[in-house]
Design an enzyme around this catalytic site. Structure first.
Site, PDB file in Angstrom:
ATOM      1  N   ASN A 143      37.293  36.880  40.743  1.00  0.00           N
ATOM      2  CA  ASN A 143      36.094  37.094  41.545  1.00  0.00           C
ATOM      3  C   ASN A 143      34.887  36.529  40.812  1.00  0.00           C
ATOM      4  O   ASN A 143      34.810  36.537  39.587  1.00  0.00           O
ATOM      5  CB  ASN A 143      35.911  38.564  41.928  1.00  0.00           C
ATOM      6  CG  ASN A 143      35.832  39.531  40.771  1.00  0.00           C
ATOM      7  OD1 ASN A 143      36.511  39.393  39.758  1.00  0.00           O
ATOM      8  ND2 ASN A 143      35.009  40.561  40.925  1.00  0.00           N
ATOM      9  N   GLU A 167      30.760  36.795  41.252  1.00  0.00           N
ATOM     10  CA  GLU A 167      29.641  37.426  41.943  1.00  0.00           C
ATOM     11  C   GLU A 167      28.369  36.608  41.747  1.00  0.00           C
ATOM     12  O   GLU A 167      28.239  35.857  40.770  1.00  0.00           O
ATOM     13  CB  GLU A 167      29.406  38.829  41.385  1.00  0.00           C
ATOM     14  CG  GLU A 167      30.575  39.750  41.587  1.00  0.00           C
ATOM     15  CD  GLU A 167      30.389  41.108  40.950  1.00  0.00           C
ATOM     16  OE1 GLU A 167      31.224  41.977  41.224  1.00  0.00           O
ATOM     17  OE2 GLU A 167      29.424  41.320  40.178  1.00  0.00           O
ATOM     18  N   CYS A 175      35.819  36.528  46.346  1.00  0.00           N
ATOM     19  CA  CYS A 175      36.873  37.408  45.837  1.00  0.00           C
ATOM     20  C   CYS A 175      37.923  36.598  45.079  1.00  0.00           C
ATOM     21  O   CYS A 175      38.079  35.389  45.298  1.00  0.00           O
ATOM     22  CB  CYS A 175      37.553  38.141  46.984  1.00  0.00           C
ATOM     23  SG  CYS A 175      36.475  39.234  47.909  1.00  0.00           S
ATOM     24  N   GLU A 230      41.161  36.713  45.412  1.00  0.00           N
ATOM     25  CA  GLU A 230      42.179  36.196  46.328  1.00  0.00           C
ATOM     26  C   GLU A 230      41.686  34.936  47.028  1.00  0.00           C
ATOM     27  O   GLU A 230      42.423  33.956  47.169  1.00  0.00           O
ATOM     28  CB  GLU A 230      42.554  37.250  47.382  1.00  0.00           C
ATOM     29  CG  GLU A 230      43.117  38.518  46.801  1.00  0.00           C
ATOM     30  CD  GLU A 230      42.063  39.583  46.509  1.00  0.00           C
ATOM     31  OE1 GLU A 230      42.410  40.767  46.572  1.00  0.00           O
ATOM     32  OE2 GLU A 230      40.896  39.243  46.222  1.00  0.00           O
ATOM     33  N   CYS A 234      40.451  42.966  50.137  1.00  0.00           N
ATOM     34  CA  CYS A 234      39.483  43.436  51.129  1.00  0.00           C
ATOM     35  C   CYS A 234      39.888  42.899  52.507  1.00  0.00           C
ATOM     36  O   CYS A 234      40.821  42.098  52.632  1.00  0.00           O
ATOM     37  CB  CYS A 234      38.074  42.986  50.748  1.00  0.00           C
ATOM     38  SG  CYS A 234      37.780  41.208  50.972  1.00  0.00           S
ATOM     39  N   CYS A 263      39.812  39.085  52.765  1.00  0.00           N
ATOM     40  CA  CYS A 263      40.924  38.448  52.050  1.00  0.00           C
ATOM     41  C   CYS A 263      42.253  38.686  52.741  1.00  0.00           C
ATOM     42  O   CYS A 263      43.137  37.825  52.701  1.00  0.00           O
ATOM     43  CB  CYS A 263      40.950  38.909  50.596  1.00  0.00           C
ATOM     44  SG  CYS A 263      39.620  38.134  49.647  1.00  0.00           S
TER      45      CYS A 263
END
Length: 145
Positions: A50, A52, A60, A62, A93, A96
Site C-alpha cells: 500500500n 498512502e 492498496c 492488492e 477492501c 480490491c
C-alpha cells in the site's frame, strides 16, 4: 477446484516475499502497512504494497500487485496473498475485491495471513464477493435478458 491450503503448507518463499513487500509499504498516515502477492496464470509472482498520500487516497497493496500483473501483460489470477501488520484478518477492501474479481476465475484462491505469515483464512471468489458483477454482465446478451 483445489483443496484448501493448510497453514503449514504455505511456501516459505511466499511468506518471505509478503513480509518483505509489507515492510516496503508507505503508510505514514494510517500506520497500517499491507503487502500483497499475486500469482498469474504463467506462475509469475507480482508483489505490491500500500502507498498512502496525504489526502488519504492512496493505492492498496492488492491494487498495486494487480497493476504489476496487468502491466506485465497477464490477465488471470491463480492466487492472491495478503498480509497485514497484526494477528487479525486484513482482508481486501471492497474496491480490491472488485479488482480481484476482474482477473479471477472460479479456481482463484485468495489467502490472508497474519503478520508472521500464518494462514488465517482462504477464500474463493464467490466467498470473497458473493453474487459479484463482472465483465460478463456487460455482454450484449446480458443487456437483453
Amino acid at each position: 477446484m483445489s483443496e484448501p491450503m493448510t497453514p503449514d503448507a504455505i511456501p516459505q518463499e511466499i511468506v518471505a516475499a509478503l513480509i518483505a513487500v509489507r515492510e516496503r509499504a508507505y503508510a505514514p498516515y494510517s500506520r497500517h502497512p499491507v503487502g500483497a502477492l499475486v500469482i498469474g496464470e504463467s506462475g509469475r509472482r507480482y508483489a505490491g504494497a500500500n502507498v498512502e498520500v496525504v489526502h488519504y487516497k492512496g493505492i492498496c497493496a492488492e491494487a498495486s500487485a494487480i497493476a504489476a500483473l496487468a502491466s506485465a501483460g497477464e490477465r488471470q489470477l491463480r492466487e492472491v496473498w495478503v498480509i497485514g501488520p497484526g494477528r487479525h484478518l486484513c482482508t481486501p477492501c471492497g474496491d480490491c475485491r472488485q479488482r480481484i474479481r476482474e482477473f479471477a476465475t472460479p479456481e482463484t484462491r485468495i489467502r490472508v495471513v497474519d503478520a508472521e505469515g500464518r494462514l488465517l483464512k482462504e477464500y474463493d471468489m464467490e466467498a470473497l464477493l458473493p453474487d459479484s458483477f463482472g465483465p460478463e454482465n456487460l455482454s450484449h446478451e446480458a443487456l437483453h435478458d
